[in-house]
Design an enzyme around this catalytic site. Structure first.
Site, PDB file in Angstrom:
ATOM      1  N   GLY A 236      -0.126  -8.983   6.995  1.00 28.37           N
ATOM      2  CA  GLY A 236      -1.176  -8.314   8.045  1.00 28.37           C
ATOM      3  C   GLY A 236      -0.742  -8.928   9.552  1.00 28.37           C
ATOM      4  O   GLY A 236       0.492  -8.757   9.859  1.00 28.37           O
TER       5      GLY A 236
ATOM      6  N   GLY B 114       2.197   0.480   7.158  1.00 28.43           N
ATOM      7  CA  GLY B 114       3.082   0.029   6.072  1.00 28.43           C
ATOM      8  C   GLY B 114       4.187   1.199   5.965  1.00 28.43           C
ATOM      9  O   GLY B 114       5.360   0.815   5.471  1.00 28.43           O
ATOM     10  N   ASP B 115       3.844   2.306   5.746  1.00 31.67           N
ATOM     11  CA  ASP B 115       4.902   3.394   5.873  1.00 31.67           C
ATOM     12  C   ASP B 115       5.925   3.406   6.856  1.00 31.67           C
ATOM     13  O   ASP B 115       7.204   3.503   6.331  1.00 31.67           O
ATOM     14  CB  ASP B 115       4.090   4.601   5.676  1.00 31.67           C
ATOM     15  CG  ASP B 115       3.107   4.948   4.746  1.00 31.67           C
ATOM     16  OD1 ASP B 115       2.981   4.385   3.771  1.00 31.67           O
ATOM     17  OD2 ASP B 115       2.200   5.575   5.234  1.00 31.67           O
TER      18      ASP B 115
ATOM     19  N   GLY C 227       2.673 -10.988  10.180  1.00 31.55           N
ATOM     20  CA  GLY C 227       3.955 -10.544  10.015  1.00 31.55           C
ATOM     21  C   GLY C 227       4.213 -10.208   8.666  1.00 31.55           C
ATOM     22  O   GLY C 227       3.409  -9.728   7.789  1.00 31.55           O
TER      23      GLY C 227
END
Length: 310
Positions: A224, A253-254, A227
């Site tokens: 988150g 995230g992708d 890092g």
């Protein structure tokens, strides 16, 4: 070549609703649509990073055709199969007042087992030991729960490196096949290990346990705002999270996975991969919807990434 696999794509509709209120009338102040699904998002970011990929997966109906046209218009090579039914539309609600991002995702179409089998056969006919395969996101109804495990086995036999970014049953099943790289978040890693993990040191020890148990080469644990942790056989690096204005967290995230795939393809060190993926993730958080950030924005953030060797 990098192959991205999206078995359950979506048309992402992102709307902005200031002060979203439950059980009340809410008014949209802005809206955009983007072709989505985790693998497609990875391909979009790879393109912005100057790389090439082949986006493959399962589409259906008019929505699927719209997604295909939009992805191809971005100059991304595609190899999708069409199934009966209509590809899902997912709603992403951004509240700029309360600083929240809410996802409302449809389940998607139902497919026969022959569709993912054919998709895999098509990819394997071209796959080489130089290639990277990104398996990410949910699976549609009708897909066997072991689909990611089966794909990892098949791709690994070809010598390809597989990056797995999934959760739940698909993640657990896929681990047994020893993917090259996985990207759980700290909650998923805690659940998998059966104990609460919060500090980089705790997460790092758990990642090493997991890496040895399943013969995984690299593990990236997202934390988150704190890092991410990058773990290989002989290195462990904590990359601090970058503080940037938030447009949307969809696809953040992708974008990290996309940078990791590019780093692998280019033979970057773990430190270089950590720096690039951290900057890429932060740059995409600054965007609205699930659009990919321009490389110039990513480049500006690279020098701001703070790394700690553990």
């Amino acid at each position: 070549m990098i192959y991205t696999v999206t078995l359950n794509p979506a048309l992402d509709k992102t709307v902005e609703i200031p002060s979203l209120t439950i059980d009340s009338v809410n008014r949209i102040t802005s809206m955009r649509t983007d072709p989505g699904g985790k693998g497609i998002n990875v391909s979009k970011v790879i393109s912005k990073l100057g790389g090439k990929s082949i986006a493959t997966g399962i589409l259906g109906g008019d929505t699927g055709r719209s997604i295909l046209s939009a992805v191809e218009a971005m100059g991304i090579e595609t190899a999708f199969l069409f199934a009966e039914g209509e590809t899902r539309t997912n709603m992403k609600i951004v509240d700029p007042v309360q600083h929240t991002n809410t996802d409302i995702n449809e389940p998607g179409i139902e497919v026969s087992e022959s569709i993912p089998e054919q998709l895999l056969c098509n990819m394997l006919s071209k796959l080489t030991a130089e290639d990277i395969v990104v398996l990410s996101g949910s699976i549609p109804k009708g897909c066997p729960k072991t689909v990611y495990r089966d794909w990892i086995n098949a791709c690994s036999q070809k010598g390809a490196r597989v990056i797995l970014d999934a959760d739940g049953e698909q993640f657990s099943a896929g681990l047994g096949s020893g993917p090259y790289l996985i990207k759980p978040n700290h909650h998923e890693l805690s659940a998998l290990m059966g104990r609460d993990l919060s500090t980089p040191a705790e997460l790092g020890c758990a990642a090493h346990e997991l890496r040895k148990q399943y013969a995984i080469q690299k593990i990236v644990v997202s934390m988150g705002g704190a890092g991410a942790l990058y773990v290989s056989a002989d290195e462990m690096i904590h990359a601090e999270g970058l503080q940037v204005p938030v447009g949307s967290t969809v696809g953040a995230g992708d974008s990290v996975v996309a940078a990791l795939a590019i780093a692998e393809e280019k033979g970057m060190s773990l430190e270089e991969a950590a720096r690039l993926s951290t900057a890429t993730g932060a740059a995409n958080v600054m965007c609205n919807g699930s659009q990919a950030a321009e490389y110039e924005v990513i480049e500006e953030l690279l020098s701001k990434v703070v790394l700690h060797r553990l």
